[in-house]
Design an enzyme around this catalytic site. Structure first.
Site: not given
Length: 926
Positions: A335, A378, A657, A725, A750, A754
């Protein structure tokens, strides 16, 4: 934007407002949007082409520009010169948009399903996760946008505007932000400038513009100031009118003065693109994350029906297991991915700006910087100092001739004086410096030997990448009625404009090629006399010239180039030089700084544009991967080479550039430019450097790898832990007479995990992550999370046996509550261990690093042990555990730590072998 209403004050027009037309359409046959007067719209004029004077009158303006106060009034009335789609995103829209993330959308659907079956606890926690994820992501996006807006101020596009403080004061030129421009403003245009609005030219000198953003034309278009539009061009549309320039165009060469007739949402650019001009396709980072996301989402969507069917078949359970099935699917979801990604990239971009002056304008570009394995550039100003020096000047017989240098200096001086260039040309300055030294050393003894300043400049046709020459028109002392054209530029282009037979032209080309093969840069010089005339000059006058000679220059290697290239090579980034110079010149510079093929001790492989033109796209991809230098490149060649490298699987960065670098900047994964680049290149780039220096690119690459390394570590750890899990819970759910964990317990677990995962955004990755280009490869990730996920599931199932042994005497509700508490504790402890042990690092010092991550893991472990013992434990259906459980759990965790460490070391050894093996591509998966 429409013409200014009649009621506004006349600002410098010199004509009273009454009596002038109510409105004049600046471009024949084109609606520019009507103005307003007293709340009503002013009708656009018919298709009769207005003259320049009518345009100025309709706008209450004049060649001397607007008054400052009138400009402020118009800005308040018409708004900023900003496209509507580029304005700040409101909070509400940002919040709704954050829910479009794939994982967030799936969570929202699962929460609504839980609410439909009256699983209010699961629904509330799931929807809370959605709300927290959307809120955090919105906050971080707001901070990133605010930081980006502040950083953009450092490179804000400006325009040179002519304004007056009061009616009697003289006009003054000054730089103002493009957003402050209003209809009626008089502006100056020069090479490299973006056309900031729709304008009508009042004066132009050799002006050409790129209109590809509007018309798709790749070649520049000549523009000139004409008093009235050409009726013959009316059927070809507004873009064919030579006196009109439009927002979205860029000046290729020449200069001009124009009056603004439309701004903001009333421009042709806004109407044609409707805000889509700045939308980009999915970046390499976006594609990688989406690939991983959708693979997991498919698995998540299969999980609930599989759980329901298995429980119905084996345990006879019905819809009462739906909340558990939803909770298991939620448990597989990373999440925090949107929040971690946004936070990590925003912090990396802010750190780069603060410490190195590098501005990341598009956050995903920071990850793409870390994945870059080919850098195209370049050589001028990057590998060499932007300060060439004159080696010598010779005539057509290759004899030293001071007249060649003198004529070249005449052309250089008056080009610099008359072309209104945004910055002096380095070649012109080098020629003037050398001519000055010669003039001081050998002072003239005759009146015929004149200094460049003794001539009088008349006109100039500035250099552009299409003509490849620049011409100054001068009046020579004592030559009445005669103008002399002095043309200098690329040898082939100058010789094409000279009056000579093919044999002589071939001889001079051969001479120039031999000199260029020794590494010298060559400019050819020619001149021609014309009868003086009052009108202007055009490229058509560059014909029938007399060849004067060749000026040879050499590049001075940049002091830091060799060391910077060596560092980039050690980091797995190969460098490709894409230049318009002669192959010999480019090869000599590469040899001087030690740039060669990575698989060869020989010099750099050089491929010319002529060879590129003969190759198919597939052949070019193979050649581009092997070659180091591409010479004689036009802007289209550069873009095609960069695209070929991308098609071959390389992640490309392009450093440029100039206006001629614009196609390649768009074609690359990451467009890079220095802060002093021309406006159009700076606007197109994803990353802006404080200076054109490879050392700054190395710092930006490291910052990109730092951020993408943290994101990859988060994904590895989170997904492997979540997968383990889920597998364990599904297996245990089929074996037990009750659910292994209640839905609320799964979701609280959870939430805790988190919260701990936010530390990944503040971690410092191991040195191994910074050593090679990083790329998020879905297949490698799935292999990693499957292996370590199965190992995690084995530890969870071992805990199942420990719980059965420790709780064999418990029964009924007390046994279920204790089982739930034991598995809740073990899950958070194993997740804390995974956060520490899977943060790869080969040295003990690296493993001891990561303070935020260690603190977050310790907090997660503490919650896992203490939460079941607090008053919240019974509310969540958990009870205290016997001491024997903790003793047995310690043994399981110790064995799991040993197995996890061994598996990680095996993974690291395999990755080390991939890094040291030259066969694979330079980009290694994280």
């Amino acid at each position: 934007m429409s013409p200014v209403p009649e009621g506004s004050a006349a600002a410098g027009s010199g004509h009273p407002a009454p009596g002038r037309p109510a409105s004049v359409t600046p471009f024949p046959g084109v609606r520019t949007g009507a103005g307003t007067e007293g709340g009503r719209h002013l009708a656009p004029a018919p298709d009769a082409g207005p003259t320049s004077l009518q345009i100025l009158r309709s706008l209450d303006s004049g060649p001397r520009g607007l008054l400052e106060k009138e400009a402020e009034d118009r800005l308040g009335r018409f708004g900023e010169n900003v496209l509507p789609a580029w304005r700040p995103v409101p909070w509400t829209r940002r919040l709704v948009r954050s829910a479009r993330d794939p994982f967030t959308a799936v969570l929202l659907c699962l929460g609504l399903v839980s609410a439909l079956v009256s699983a209010w606890g699961t629904a509330c926690v799931t929807l809370a996760l959605v709300g927290v994820s959307c809120l955090l992501r919105s906050i971080e996006e707001h901070r990133a946008d605010r930081s980006t807006a502040a950083l953009r101020e450092l490179v804000a596009t400006t325009a040179t505007v002519v304004r007056r403080a009061c009616p009697d004061s003289p006009p003054r030129e000054r730089e103002v932000p493009v957003a402050d421009l209003v209809p009626g403003d008089v502006i100056r245009l020069g090479p490299g400038d973006l056309v900031p609005a729709d304008v009508r030219l009042l004066r132009a000198d050799g002006l050409t513009v790129h209109q590809s953003a509007l018309t798709g034309e790749s070649a520049p278009v000549a523009k000139r100031a004409v008093d009235a539009p050409d009726p013959a061009l009316s059927d070809e549309g507004p873009f064919a009118q030579p006196q009109s320039c439009f927002q979205g165009s860029s000046v290729t060469s020449g200069s001009g003065t124009a009056v603004i007739v439309a701004t903001g949402g009333e421009t042709r650019f806004a109407a044609a693109h409707d805000g889509r001009a700045r939308q980009r396709g999915a970046s390499a980072f976006d594609r990688s994350v989406q690939g991983i996301s959708w693979t997991l989402i498919r698995f998540m969507l299969l999980t609930p029906p599989l759980v329901l069917m298995a429980n119905a078949a084996l345990r006879g359970r019905g819809l009462e297991t739906l909340p558990f099935a939803v909770a298991v699917a939620v448990g597989l979801t990373p999440e925090m991915l949107p929040v971690i990604v946004t936070t990590t990239l925003a912090r990396g971009a802010a750190r780069l700006a603060r410490t190195s002056g590098v501005i990341v304008k598009r956050l995903p570009a920071l990850h793409d910087l870390g994945a870059v394995d080919v850098l195209c550039l370049d050589k001028t100003g990057t590998l060499t100092e932007d300060r060439p020096v004159v080696e010598g000047a010779t005539d057509g017989a290759d004899r030293p001739d001071p007249d060649v240098l003198r004529w070249a200096a005449v052309g250089a001086l008056w080009t610099l004086q008359l072309a209104e260039l945004p910055a002096p040309d380095a070649l012109d300055e080098a020629i003037l410096d050398a001519a000055g030294e010669v003039h001081e050393r050998d002072r003239p003894t005759t009146t015929g030997d004149l200094a460049p300043e003794d001539y009088e400049g008349v006109a100039v046709l500035p250099f552009d990448p299409v003509r490849r020459v620049a011409t100054a028109v001068v009046r020579r002392p004592g030559k009445l009625g005669v103008h002399t054209l002095v043309t200098k530029g690329a040898v082939e282009a100058v010789l094409q404009r000279c009056a000579m037979d093919e044999d002589e032209r071939d001889r001079l080309l051969g001479l120039a090629n031999r000199k260029a093969e020794s590494g010298l840069r060559l400019l050819a010089v020619a001149r021609g006399d014309r009868a003086s005339r009052p009108g202007g000059y055009s490229p058509a006058d560059e014909r029938g010239l007399t060849f004067v000679g060749l000026v040879a220059l050499r590049d001075v290697p940049a002091p830091s180039a060799a060391d910077a290239l060596a560092v980039l090579a050690r980091r797995g980034v190969s460098v490709k030089v894409l230049t318009g110079d002669h192959p010999g010149t480019a090869a000599r510079v590469c040899a001087d700084i030690g740039l060669r093929r990575a698989d060869s001790a020989q010099g750099a492989d050089v491929v010319t544009a002529e060879v590129v033109d003969t190759l198919s796209d597939a052949e070019l991809a193979r050649v581009a991967d092997r070659a180091t230098v591409f010479a004689r490149c036009t802007p289209e060649h550069k873009a095609r080479i960069v695209s070929a490298l991308r098609a071959g699987g390389r992640t490309t960065g392009f450093l440029g550039d100039g206006v001629n670098d614009l196609p390649a900047l768009h074609a690359a994964d990451v467009g890079i430019c220095p802060r002093n680049a021309v406006d159009v290149a700076r606007e197109a780039a994803d990353v802006v450097l404080a200076e054109k220096d490879l050392t700054a690119i190395d710092r930006a690459v490291l910052a990109g790898r730092h951020s993408s390394g943290n994101i990859a570590t988060y994904l590895r750890i989170t997904l492997s832990s979540n997968l383990g899990n889920v597998i364990a819970m599904l297996t245990a759910g089929l074996m037990l007479p009750f659910l292994p964990m209640l839905p609320a317990q799964v979701l609280v677990q959870n939430l805790c995990f988190d919260a701990a995962q936010l530390a990944f955004a503040f971690d410092r990755p191991a040195a191994a992550v910074l050593r090679r280009p990083t790329a998020l490869r879905p297949r490698d990730f799935l292999r990693f999370i499957t292996g370590f996920g199965l190992l995690n599931a084995a530890a969870d199932l071992a805990t199942f046996g420990v719980l059965a042994l420790a709780l064999h005497q418990a029964s009924g509700d007390s046994g279920e509550a204790a089982f739930h508490a034991g598995w809740f504790t073990e899950n958070l402890l194993t997740q804390a261990m995974v956060m520490i042990l899977l943060r790869t690092g080969r040295s003990a010092a690296e493993r001891r690093a990561g303070g935020p991550l260690r603190a977050a893991a310790a907090g997660l472990a503490a919650v896992g042990v203490l939460l079941p013992l607090t008053a919240l434990g019974p509310l969540l259906g958990m009870s205290a555990l016997p001491p024997l459980y903790y003793l047995l759990l310690g043994s399981v965790l110790a064995l799991y730590a040993v197995a996890l460490t061994a598996a990680r070391r095996r993974y690291e050894r395999r990755h080390l072998a991939e890094e040291t093996d030259p066969a694979p591509a330079a980009s290694a998966a994280v």
